[in-house]
Design an enzyme around this catalytic site. Structure first.
Site, PDB file in Angstrom:
ATOM      1  CD1 TRP A  73      -2.410  -1.729   0.080  1.00 41.60           C
ATOM      2  CD2 TRP A  73      -3.056  -1.173   2.162  1.00 41.60           C
ATOM      3  NE1 TRP A  73      -3.541  -2.449   0.390  1.00 41.60           N
ATOM      4  CE2 TRP A  73      -3.958  -2.132   1.654  1.00 41.60           C
ATOM      5  CE3 TRP A  73      -3.250  -0.688   3.456  1.00 41.60           C
ATOM      6  CZ2 TRP A  73      -5.037  -2.593   2.399  1.00 41.60           C
ATOM      7  CZ3 TRP A  73      -4.321  -1.150   4.191  1.00 41.60           C
ATOM      8  CH2 TRP A  73      -5.205  -2.090   3.667  1.00 41.60           C
ATOM      9  CE  LYS A  74       4.197   1.604  -4.413  1.00 44.81           C
ATOM     10  NZ  LYS A  74       5.029   2.045  -5.486  1.00 44.81           N
ATOM     11  CG  HIS A 126       9.681  -0.593  -2.196  1.00 43.51           C
ATOM     12  ND1 HIS A 126       9.714   0.558  -2.936  1.00 43.51           N
ATOM     13  CD2 HIS A 126       8.699  -1.374  -2.733  1.00 43.51           C
ATOM     14  CE1 HIS A 126       8.773   0.479  -3.874  1.00 43.51           C
ATOM     15  NE2 HIS A 126       8.150  -0.677  -3.775  1.00 43.51           N
ATOM     16  CD  GLU A 185       8.808  -4.128  -6.303  1.00 39.85           C
ATOM     17  OE1 GLU A 185       7.627  -4.362  -6.512  1.00 39.85           O
ATOM     18  OE2 GLU A 185       9.206  -3.247  -5.536  1.00 39.85           O
ATOM     19  N   GLY A 199       5.173   1.999 -10.598  1.00 40.78           N
ATOM     20  CA  GLY A 199       4.265   3.143 -10.570  1.00 40.78           C
ATOM     21  C   GLY A 199       4.263   3.945 -11.862  1.00 40.78           C
ATOM     22  CB  SER A 246       3.191  -1.256 -14.006  1.00 40.72           C
ATOM     23  OG  SER A 246       3.722   0.010 -13.657  1.00 40.72           O
ATOM     24  N   GLY A 260       1.779  -2.638  -6.280  1.00 42.01           N
ATOM     25  CA  GLY A 260       1.596  -1.332  -5.653  1.00 42.01           C
ATOM     26  C   GLY A 260       0.255  -0.732  -6.026  1.00 42.01           C
ATOM     27  N   GLY A 261       0.225   0.061  -7.084  1.00 40.71           N
ATOM     28  CA  GLY A 261      -0.972   0.796  -7.489  1.00 40.71           C
ATOM     29  C   GLY A 261      -2.242  -0.050  -7.545  1.00 40.71           C
TER      30      GLY A 261
HETATM   31  C1  PEP Z   1       5.609  -1.559  -5.664  1.00 37.46           C
HETATM   32  O1  PEP Z   1       5.257  -0.666  -4.948  1.00 37.46           O
HETATM   33  O2  PEP Z   1       6.338  -2.404  -5.188  1.00 37.46           O
HETATM   34  C2  PEP Z   1       5.144  -1.603  -7.044  1.00 37.46           C
HETATM   35  C3  PEP Z   1       5.539  -2.575  -7.814  1.00 37.46           C
HETATM   36  O3  PEP Z   1       4.286  -0.596  -7.468  1.00 37.46           O
HETATM   37  P1  PEP Z   1       3.391  -0.579  -8.799  1.00 37.46           P
HETATM   38  O4  PEP Z   1       2.666  -1.887  -8.869  1.00 37.46           O
HETATM   39  O5  PEP Z   1       2.461   0.585  -8.639  1.00 37.46           O
HETATM   40  O6  PEP Z   1       4.313  -0.410  -9.959  1.00 37.46           O
END
Ligand code: PEP
Length: 253
Positions: A12-13, A99, A171, A177, A216, A237-238
């Protein structure tokens, strides 16, 4: 080949108040709870303030809860930090470490991660060690070099016989994001390379270690990414801010 259980984690950040966390769980849990050992493992990684509530709501559902960071010391004058024992006490069973946002904006170093990962493991928390290259590093063809440095450093304090108990999240920073996803082939290649680094320490651990892809991930691309042989789940994330989208990603696994 080892039968690795995929792990889908919602990062969720810095999002959601306590009330919003409750609403999310009210919607998500009926969709993903009690899916059994055969189905993908699910984790929610909320901010520290809503973590105890999320842990309470997830108790008995088979869904795990993880912190988004942790310090390696047990206690003391470390303003703003939380320890492994505090996370456990709040109901967490895992922790995201390294992260890229922590590395980029908060000065997280490989040296600190070398201490954090074994402390989390010793405490009984599942560590999710995040690694990944920037856009510029990929352009310069330095992806393998960056991954090697981050994986070797992050796992340097973990004994060989415990390496299989760590989760590594690949990642690529350029995909986080941004809406720009790594192709399934790029993600699979990088995850395979990470596995080879773990296998170079211990062959059995290379088979056991779970390697997630993050960047993403959405309901529309989850199935293809999660269908790759080297990819054992996703750090989301998102799309993990919306219970319906997150449940669809869990279903794709
Ligand atoms: C993350 O926060 O680890 C991430 C992968 O974000 P997103 O899915 O938004 O790219």
């Amino acid at each position: 080949m080892a039968d690795r259980r995929p792990l889908i984690a919602a990062n969720w950040k810095m999002n959601k108040t306590i009330g919003e966390a409750r609403s999310f769980c009210d919607e998500l849990l009926p969709e993903v709870e009690d899916r059994g050992e055969e189905a993908a493992e699910v984790f929610i990684c909320p901010p520290f303030l809503s973590l105890p509530l999320v842990a309470q709501l997830c108790a008995g559902t088979g869904i795990g809860v993880a912190g988004q960071n942790m310090y390696f010391e047990e206690s003391g004058a470390f303003t703003g930090e939380v320890s492994a024992a505090m996370l456990l006490d709040a109901g967490a069973t895992g922790v995201v470490l390294g992260h890229s946002e922590r590395r980029q904006f908060f000065g997280e170093t490989d040296e600190a991660l070398a201490r954090k990962v074994p402390v989390a493991l010793d405490a009984g928390l599942l560590p999710i060690l995040c690694v990944g290259e920037s856009d510029e590093e990929r352009e310069r063809d330095e992806t393998d070099q960056v991954l090697r440095r981050q994986v070797e450093a992050g796992l340097s304090g973990v004994p060989d016989d415990r390496l299989g108990g760590v989760v590594v999240a690949y990642e690529p920073i350029w995909a986080i994001g941004t809406g720009k996803t790594a192709t399934a082939e790029q993600a699979d290649d990088a995850c395979g390379f990470i596995r080879s680094l773990v296998a170079a320490r211990d062959t059995g651990a290379g088979e056991l270690v779970r390697i997630q892809y993050g960047g993403s991930v959405k309901p529309a691309n989850a199935e293809e990414l999660l269908g790759q042989t080297e990819i054992d789940g996703a750090l989301v994330g998102g799309a993990a801010l919306d219970p319906e989208d997150f449940a669809a990603i869990v279903a794709a696994a």
